[in-house]
Design an enzyme around this catalytic site. Structure first.
Site, PDB file in Angstrom:
ATOM      1  N   ARG A   1       0.865  -1.178   0.000  1.00  0.00           N
ATOM      2  CA  ARG A   1       0.000   0.000   0.000  1.00  0.00           C
ATOM      3  C   ARG A   1       0.902   1.229   0.000  1.00  0.00           C
ATOM      4  NH1 ARG A   1      -3.512  -2.820  -1.438  1.00  0.00           N
ATOM      5  NH2 ARG A   1      -5.498  -3.281  -0.434  1.00  0.00           N
TER       6      ARG A   1
ATOM      7  N   GLU B   1      -4.701   7.326  -4.627  1.00  0.00           N
ATOM      8  CA  GLU B   1      -4.953   6.701  -5.928  1.00  0.00           C
ATOM      9  C   GLU B   1      -6.298   7.159  -6.457  1.00  0.00           C
ATOM     10  OE1 GLU B   1      -4.404   2.457  -5.555  1.00  0.00           O
ATOM     11  OE2 GLU B   1      -2.424   2.698  -4.695  1.00  0.00           O
TER      12      GLU B   1
ATOM     13  N   HIS C   1      -1.680   0.218  -9.896  1.00  0.00           N
ATOM     14  CA  HIS C   1      -2.276  -0.752  -8.951  1.00  0.00           C
ATOM     15  C   HIS C   1      -2.856  -1.954  -9.703  1.00  0.00           C
ATOM     16  CE1 HIS C   1      -4.113  -1.084  -4.663  1.00  0.00           C
ATOM     17  NE2 HIS C   1      -3.931  -2.292  -5.185  1.00  0.00           N
TER      18      HIS C   1
HETATM   19  N1  LIG Z   1      -0.572  -4.212  -5.408  1.00  0.00           N
HETATM   20  C1  LIG Z   1      -1.644  -4.988  -5.338  1.00  0.00           C
HETATM   21  O1  LIG Z   1      -2.465  -5.040  -6.225  1.00  0.00           O
HETATM   22  C2  LIG Z   1      -1.836  -5.875  -4.138  1.00  0.00           C
HETATM   23  C3  LIG Z   1      -2.378  -7.147  -4.318  1.00  0.00           C
HETATM   24  C4  LIG Z   1      -2.529  -7.953  -3.203  1.00  0.00           C
HETATM   25  C5  LIG Z   1      -2.155  -7.511  -1.944  1.00  0.00           C
HETATM   26  N2  LIG Z   1      -1.635  -6.264  -1.806  1.00  0.00           N
HETATM   27  C6  LIG Z   1      -1.207  -5.799  -0.485  1.00  0.00           C
HETATM   28  O2  LIG Z   1      -0.274  -6.735   0.024  1.00  0.00           O
HETATM   29  C7  LIG Z   1      -0.514  -6.905   1.409  1.00  0.00           C
HETATM   30  C8  LIG Z   1       0.032  -8.244   1.851  1.00  0.00           C
HETATM   31  O3  LIG Z   1      -0.759  -9.301   1.375  1.00  0.00           O
HETATM   32  P1  LIG Z   1      -0.493 -10.793   1.905  1.00  0.00           P
HETATM   33  O4  LIG Z   1      -1.525 -11.661   1.309  1.00  0.00           O
HETATM   34  O5  LIG Z   1       0.942 -11.141   1.755  1.00  0.00           O
HETATM   35  O6  LIG Z   1      -0.821 -10.583   3.466  1.00  0.00           O
HETATM   36  P2  LIG Z   1      -0.222 -11.359   4.703  1.00  0.00           P
HETATM   37  O7  LIG Z   1      -1.102 -11.042   5.856  1.00  0.00           O
HETATM   38  O8  LIG Z   1       0.011 -12.789   4.366  1.00  0.00           O
HETATM   39  O9  LIG Z   1       1.222 -10.685   4.914  1.00  0.00           O
HETATM   40  C9  LIG Z   1       1.450  -9.505   5.605  1.00  0.00           C
HETATM   41  C10 LIG Z   1       2.729  -9.680   6.397  1.00  0.00           C
HETATM   42  O10 LIG Z   1       3.034  -8.447   7.031  1.00  0.00           O
HETATM   43  C11 LIG Z   1       3.476  -8.721   8.354  1.00  0.00           C
HETATM   44  N3  LIG Z   1       3.225  -7.561   9.217  1.00  0.00           N
HETATM   45  C12 LIG Z   1       2.023  -7.025   9.528  1.00  0.00           C
HETATM   46  N4  LIG Z   1       2.194  -5.964  10.344  1.00  0.00           N
HETATM   47  C13 LIG Z   1       3.527  -5.825  10.529  1.00  0.00           C
HETATM   48  C14 LIG Z   1       4.318  -4.908  11.253  1.00  0.00           C
HETATM   49  N5  LIG Z   1       3.760  -3.935  11.990  1.00  0.00           N
HETATM   50  N6  LIG Z   1       5.654  -5.042  11.203  1.00  0.00           N
HETATM   51  C15 LIG Z   1       6.212  -6.041  10.489  1.00  0.00           C
HETATM   52  N7  LIG Z   1       5.512  -6.955   9.780  1.00  0.00           N
HETATM   53  C16 LIG Z   1       4.175  -6.850   9.805  1.00  0.00           C
HETATM   54  C17 LIG Z   1       2.658  -9.917   8.802  1.00  0.00           C
HETATM   55  O11 LIG Z   1       3.280 -10.601   9.882  1.00  0.00           O
HETATM   56  C18 LIG Z   1       2.634 -10.744   7.511  1.00  0.00           C
HETATM   57  O12 LIG Z   1       3.732 -11.607   7.448  1.00  0.00           O
HETATM   58  C19 LIG Z   1      -2.030  -6.739   1.541  1.00  0.00           C
HETATM   59  O13 LIG Z   1      -2.380  -6.324   2.846  1.00  0.00           O
HETATM   60  C20 LIG Z   1      -2.350  -5.697   0.502  1.00  0.00           C
HETATM   61  O14 LIG Z   1      -2.328  -4.424   1.089  1.00  0.00           O
HETATM   62  C21 LIG Z   1      -1.480  -5.437  -2.880  1.00  0.00           C
HETATM   63  O1  LIG Z   2      -5.484  -5.817  -1.559  1.00  0.00           O
HETATM   64  C1  LIG Z   2      -5.643  -6.284  -2.690  1.00  0.00           C
HETATM   65  O2  LIG Z   2      -6.161  -7.384  -2.908  1.00  0.00           O
HETATM   66  C2  LIG Z   2      -5.190  -5.520  -3.895  1.00  0.00           C
HETATM   67  O3  LIG Z   2      -4.668  -4.301  -3.564  1.00  0.00           O
HETATM   68  C3  LIG Z   2      -6.235  -5.417  -4.937  1.00  0.00           C
HETATM   69  O4  LIG Z   2      -7.122  -4.420  -4.612  1.00  0.00           O
END
Ligand SMILES: NC(=O)c1ccc[n+]([C@@H]2O[C@H](COP(=O)([O-])OP(=O)(O)OC[C@H]3O[C@@H](n4cnc5c(N)ncnc54)[C@H](O)[C@@H]3O)[C@@H](O)[C@H]2O)c1
Ligand SMILES: O=C(O)[C@H](O)CO
Length: 319
Positions: free
Chosen positions: A238, A267, A286
């Site tokens: 994010r 965004e 994104h």
């Molecule tokens: N660009 C995109 O289109 C897109 C797509 C999917 C996900 N995302 C983003 O990616 C993020 C991660 O997705 P995911 O499925 O890997 O989630 P996830 O929950 O598996 O991974 C998040 C990780 O962050 C760690 N974490 C959380 N808070 C923390 C902190 N304060 N300090 C250190 N580590 C911390 C958690 O322990 C975990 O390992 C989502 O929350 C989303 O915002 C973006």
């Molecule tokens: O969090 C997510 O899944 C991605 O950012 C898509 O919106």
């Protein structure tokens, strides 16, 4: 039993038809104008369920949605939802983990490779008739294979990025995470380190941590200033995890070699954003999970969650 469902998403046609056969559906591709927003508000007054993304569920909207039982978000990130307000009304919030992990990690590597080899700049030169001008040392990039990869947030997507770096590009991996993950150190022959160590010892830093109050503004000027020569920052989580003003300044003065961004503080990115004038930044809109297969799988999972909650069953992926 038929329920009232509000959809704010470009669901694929077969899934929309299935939902329409089972429920009374009010569908918006997006809330693009005042008329859409007013019609959406009216529909939410009678809605039992919502499926979609990019809708701001504030207290006023929840107050105006008295029948709502489930919010099936077509996203894994749920930072935009007021979790306590939702829980206090016994509304089930669901998300779409796992099914988008590979596509998003691929986007991370796409940005990493584009930044390392300055692919956007080179492509613009070819299109601008400057092929000859792109052959000299001033246009060289940096190697990828064997360089050190630092991952901020070693969750599902972080691990998929680590897997690509470790197995595909022979990269030593280090990561920063909230909880201790010794098993991941073993799986990726990696080191779990402090944020400061990660920033000062990585060639590529990939941000995949979830946004929360603890991670808002986590990556700032101090960390960026400590990076190695020709270090590259990739953000696929994010925009608010990185202080965009600091990032922009560090790219402008060369403190940071390059950035690859899929996400931004605001965004869509404002037309006057200083990032747009920087050659040393690759900017994507994104699109982390934007493939046909992945988006369909996200929509399927969200619809399954919605139907299960409406039938009184447990959601597959509740938040
Ligand atoms: N660009 C995109 O289109 C897109 C797509 C999917 C996900 N995302 C983003 O990616 C993020 C991660 O997705 P995911 O499925 O890997 O989630 P996830 O929950 O598996 O991974 C998040 C990780 O962050 C760690 N974490 C959380 N808070 C923390 C902190 N304060 N300090 C250190 N580590 C911390 C958690 O322990 C975990 O390992 C989502 O929350 C989303 O915002 C973006
Ligand atoms: O969090 C997510 O899944 C991605 O950012 C898509 O919106």
């Amino acid at each position: 039993m038929q329920h009232n469902i509000v959809v704010v998403h470009e669901l694929y046609p077969e899934l929309l038809a299935t939902l329409q056969a089972e429920h009374h559906v009010t569908h918006f591709q997006r809330l693009g104008n005042d008329a859409d927003r007013a019609a959406f508000r009216d529909a939410m007054a009678e809605a039992d369920a919502f499926i979609g993304s990019n809708v701001k569920f504030d207290k006023a909207l929840l107050d105006a949605s008295p029948r709502l039982k489930v919010i099936a978000s077509v996203s894994v990130g749920v930072d935009a939802y007021p979790l306590e307000e939702i829980q206090s009304r016994n509304i089930v919030l669901t998300n779409t983990p796992e099914v988008l992990t590979d596509a998003t990690a691929d986007t991370g590597f796409l940005l990493l490779m584009m930044a390392a080899r300055r692919a956007g700049e080179m492509e613009r030169k070819v299109r601008g008739g400057q092929w000859q001008a792109s052959l000299g040392r001033t246009d060289f990039g940096v190697d990828i294979t064997g360089k050190t990869l630092g991952i901020v947030g070693m969750g599902r997507i972080g691990q998929a990025v680590a897997q690509r770096g470790h197995h595909g590009f022979n990269m030593p991996v280090m990561f920063y995470n909230r909880s201790e993950r010794p098993e991941l150190e073993e799986a990726f022959d990696a080191r779990q380190v402090s944020l400061e160590t990660l920033f000062s010892e990585s060639d590529f830093i990939v941000v995949t941590v979830a946004l929360s109050e603890a991670t808002r503004g986590l990556v700032d000027r101090n960390l960026l200033a400590a990076t190695r020569d020709k270090a590259i920052l990739i953000n696929i989580s994010r925009g608010q995890v990185v202080v965009e003003e600091d990032l922009t300044a560090c790219l402008q003065d060369g403190t940071l070699y390059y950035a690859g961004l899929d996400v931004y503080e605001r965004e869509p990115l404002a037309p006057d954003s200083a990032l747009l004038s920087l050659d040393n930044a690759v900017l994507l809109p994104h699109i982390g999970s934007s493939t046909f297969e992945t988006r369909n799988a996200m929509c399927d999972l969200a619809a399954d969650n919605l139907n299960r909650v409406l039938k009184g069953e447990s959601a597959l992926t509740p938040v």
